[in-house]
Write a protein that holds these residues in place. Structure first.
Motif, mmCIF file in Angstrom:
data_model
loop_
_atom_site.group_PDB
_atom_site.id
_atom_site.type_symbol
_atom_site.label_atom_id
_atom_site.label_comp_id
_atom_site.label_asym_id
_atom_site.label_seq_id
_atom_site.Cartn_x
_atom_site.Cartn_y
_atom_site.Cartn_z
ATOM 1 N N LEU A 1 0.871 -1.172 0.000
ATOM 2 C CA LEU A 1 0.000 0.000 0.000
ATOM 3 C C LEU A 1 0.909 1.223 0.000
ATOM 4 N N ILE B 1 -1.965 0.635 -4.823
ATOM 5 C CA ILE B 1 -1.533 -0.655 -4.300
ATOM 6 C C ILE B 1 -0.734 -1.323 -5.412
ATOM 7 N N THR C 1 -9.029 5.937 -3.737
ATOM 8 C CA THR C 1 -9.094 5.951 -2.282
ATOM 9 C C THR C 1 -8.608 7.283 -1.738
ATOM 10 N N PRO D 1 -6.695 4.950 2.533
ATOM 11 C CA PRO D 1 -6.731 3.487 2.598
ATOM 12 C C PRO D 1 -5.957 2.945 3.793
ATOM 13 N N ILE E 1 -4.858 -4.049 3.398
ATOM 14 C CA ILE E 1 -5.062 -4.573 2.050
ATOM 15 C C ILE E 1 -5.282 -6.075 2.108
ATOM 16 N N THR F 1 -9.105 -2.855 -0.201
ATOM 17 C CA THR F 1 -8.604 -2.045 0.898
ATOM 18 C C THR F 1 -9.784 -1.363 1.573
#
Length: 108
Positions: free
Chosen positions: A6, A14, A37, A40, A43, A53
């Motif tokens: 992440l 990601i 996102t 986040p 994950i 996520t």
């Protein structure tokens, strides 16, 4: 094995690598739209290649298919507060400590 990273410093993306460090794919970006996102945390990558996520700001699980295309976000769990620990995402389930707020106190 697959290594999932992440990367909040470079656009909330990601990045997936194979066990030798070879880049496999990248999913997500910073924003409020589908597949994007804002904050986040945690994950997950399942056996089908679905990546997920928890987006603390959206209060939703943001997901991508095995090709990196956005899937519908899951918002039904709607936490009442802020995730205050490392969230663990397993498919459509999130395990986390949530701080709940009201006008008088904070509880965990």
């Amino acid at each position: 094995g697959v290594i999932a990273v992440l990367d909040r410093d470079n656009g909330n993306r990601i990045v997936l690598f194979d066990s030798l460090g070879k880049h496999l794919r990248t999913a997500g970006a910073r924003g409020a739209g589908p597949g994007e996102t804002e904050f986040p945390v945690g994950i997950s990558l399942d056996a089908r290649g679905v990546l997920a996520t928890l987006d603390n700001a959206k209060a939703a699980i943001v997901r991508w298919d095995a090709n990196g295309a956005p899937l519908p976000e899951l918002k039904d769990f709607a936490p009442r507060g802020r995730v205050s620990s490392r969230a663990v995402v397993r498919g459509d389930t999130v395990y986390a400590v949530v701080e709940q707020f009201d006008s008088l106190r904070t509880t965990r």
